[in-house]
Design a protein around this motif. Structure first.
Motif, mmCIF file in Angstrom:
data_model
loop_
_atom_site.group_PDB
_atom_site.id
_atom_site.type_symbol
_atom_site.label_atom_id
_atom_site.label_comp_id
_atom_site.label_asym_id
_atom_site.label_seq_id
_atom_site.Cartn_x
_atom_site.Cartn_y
_atom_site.Cartn_z
ATOM 1 N N LEU A 236 4.382 1.689 1.889
ATOM 2 C CA LEU A 236 5.535 2.375 1.321
ATOM 3 C C LEU A 236 5.212 3.847 1.103
ATOM 4 O O LEU A 236 4.075 4.194 0.752
ATOM 5 C CB LEU A 236 5.940 1.770 -0.028
ATOM 6 C CG LEU A 236 6.733 0.464 -0.044
ATOM 7 C CD1 LEU A 236 5.830 -0.723 0.221
ATOM 8 C CD2 LEU A 236 7.435 0.295 -1.382
ATOM 9 N N ALA A 237 6.209 4.697 1.267
ATOM 10 C CA ALA A 237 6.098 6.110 0.923
ATOM 11 C C ALA A 237 7.491 6.612 0.567
ATOM 12 O O ALA A 237 8.475 6.260 1.230
ATOM 13 C CB ALA A 237 5.523 6.915 2.083
ATOM 14 N N ASP A 238 7.561 7.389 -0.517
ATOM 15 C CA ASP A 238 8.841 7.972 -0.947
ATOM 16 C C ASP A 238 9.929 6.922 -1.115
ATOM 17 O O ASP A 238 11.085 7.144 -0.745
ATOM 18 C CB ASP A 238 9.295 9.045 0.047
ATOM 19 C CG ASP A 238 8.263 10.155 0.206
ATOM 20 O OD1 ASP A 238 7.671 10.561 -0.819
ATOM 21 O OD2 ASP A 238 8.025 10.593 1.341
ATOM 22 N N LEU B 114 0.843 -1.187 0.000
ATOM 23 C CA LEU B 114 0.000 0.000 0.000
ATOM 24 C C LEU B 114 0.882 1.242 0.000
ATOM 25 O O LEU B 114 2.029 1.197 0.422
ATOM 26 C CB LEU B 114 -0.899 0.033 1.238
ATOM 27 C CG LEU B 114 -1.718 -1.212 1.578
ATOM 28 C CD1 LEU B 114 -2.534 -0.956 2.831
ATOM 29 C CD2 LEU B 114 -2.617 -1.602 0.414
ATOM 30 N N GLY B 115 0.298 2.342 -0.469
ATOM 31 C CA GLY B 115 1.033 3.595 -0.422
ATOM 32 C C GLY B 115 0.504 4.573 -1.437
ATOM 33 O O GLY B 115 -0.228 4.199 -2.359
ATOM 34 N N PRO B 116 0.871 5.834 -1.304
ATOM 35 C CA PRO B 116 0.399 6.855 -2.241
ATOM 36 C C PRO B 116 1.023 6.693 -3.617
ATOM 37 O O PRO B 116 2.004 5.954 -3.787
ATOM 38 C CB PRO B 116 0.857 8.166 -1.583
ATOM 39 C CG PRO B 116 2.067 7.771 -0.783
ATOM 40 C CD PRO B 116 1.779 6.390 -0.277
ATOM 41 N N SER B 117 0.463 7.373 -4.598
ATOM 42 C CA SER B 117 1.052 7.374 -5.939
ATOM 43 C C SER B 117 2.472 7.922 -5.854
ATOM 44 O O SER B 117 2.747 8.890 -5.132
ATOM 45 C CB SER B 117 0.215 8.243 -6.880
ATOM 46 O OG SER B 117 -1.076 7.707 -7.025
ATOM 47 N N GLY B 118 3.375 7.274 -6.584
ATOM 48 C CA GLY B 118 4.764 7.701 -6.563
ATOM 49 C C GLY B 118 5.580 7.117 -5.437
ATOM 50 O O GLY B 118 6.762 7.469 -5.271
ATOM 51 N N ALA B 119 4.978 6.204 -4.657
ATOM 52 C CA ALA B 119 5.703 5.610 -3.532
ATOM 53 C C ALA B 119 6.746 4.594 -3.979
ATOM 54 O O ALA B 119 7.638 4.244 -3.219
ATOM 55 C CB ALA B 119 4.726 4.949 -2.565
ATOM 56 N N GLY B 120 6.612 4.088 -5.219
ATOM 57 C CA GLY B 120 7.557 3.093 -5.719
ATOM 58 C C GLY B 120 7.014 1.681 -5.736
ATOM 59 O O GLY B 120 7.739 0.730 -6.034
#
Length: 255
Positions: free
Chosen positions: A223-225, A37-43
């Motif tokens: 995940l983030a960044d 899970l994570g925002p768009s662009g998290a990888g």
């Protein structure tokens, strides 16, 4: 504890000066379902593509069933494999994308049997029998002779799942498999995936479907960044996240 089927250590990936993955560590054991899970662009999608070497990692290493993916070690150094050797490794790693990528001029059954016949050398009659069984497994045996244009988006995605299963993979990767579907079609694809999870298929799933993550996942990774922020059982990460970044994400999604 058994050895992990999938193991990633220190995986890094950059595009130019932009670092997308900043050292990802992950272990998935046989039969586990792990949701990313994570925002768009998290990888998340980039990491998934690195697992089967659709993207070449810049640092770190990934193993599937003990075999290093995309590289071989010789004299203390890593050397990238030739494309045919990478293709051999990908046979063990099924992948379902956001888009269905079916052959428009082939029926559902023909899409499913193409790989086993051409790549695995299965006899056409055996491939057809297996293909019908797999279509039945995803609830589409009655549409075996339909072309993609005659199928709904949800049905096409279920054919894509059957096509991946036809290669008898050790590991299945799902890259937001419901994101291109109309809302009323999402449930049928998630149901097919939940069935696979119940049958013991090892799966790594990038998704924004919180209900699927809560019910089907053994572990949730946020995940983030380009970094793992939080990981744990769904009940912990989704209901009682420890990190503020996770709480902010879940508040936006659930709103």
């Amino acid at each position: 504890m058994s050895e992990p089927l999938l193991r990633a250590v220190g995986v890094r990936k950059s595009y130019g000066h932009t670092e997308v993955l900043g050292g990802i560590d992950l272990e998935v054991r046989k039969g586990q379902v792990v949701c990313l899970l994570g925002p768009s662009g998290a990888g998340k999608s980039t990491f998934l593509r690195c697992i089967n070497h659709l993207e070449t990692i810049d640092a770190g290493q990934i193993w599937v069933d003990g075999e290093p993916i995309g590289f071989r070690q010789r004299g203390g150094k890593l050397y990238e494999l030739r494309e045919r050797d990478v293709a051999r490794q990908r046979r063990d790693i099924g992948m379902v994308f956001q888009r269905f990528n079916l052959f428009a001029h082939r029926t559902a059954l023909e899409n499913v049997v193409e790989g086993p016949i051409r790549v695995l050398g299965l006899k056409p009659e055996d491939a057809r029998k297996q293909g019908l069984e797999l279509l039945d497994r995803v609830g589409l045996a009655h549409r075996a002779d339909a072309y993609p244009a005659q199928l709904s988006g949800g049905q096409q995605q279920r054919v894509a799942i059957a096509r991946s299963l036809a290669m008898k993979p050790k590991l299945m990767l799902f890259d937001e498999p419901t994101s291109a579907l109309d809302p009323e079609l999402v449930g049928e694809v998630l149901e097919a995936m939940s069935t696979l999870a119940g049958e013991g298929m090892t799966m790594v799933v990038v998704t924004h479907e919180m209900s699927f993550a809560a019910e089907a996942a053994d572990e949730v990774v946020f995940l983030a960044d380009g970094a793992v922020v939080e990981t744990g059982p769904p009940a912990d990460v989704l209901r009682a996240p420890k990190h503020e970044r996770t709480r902010q994400f879940l508040a936006r999604i659930l709103a």
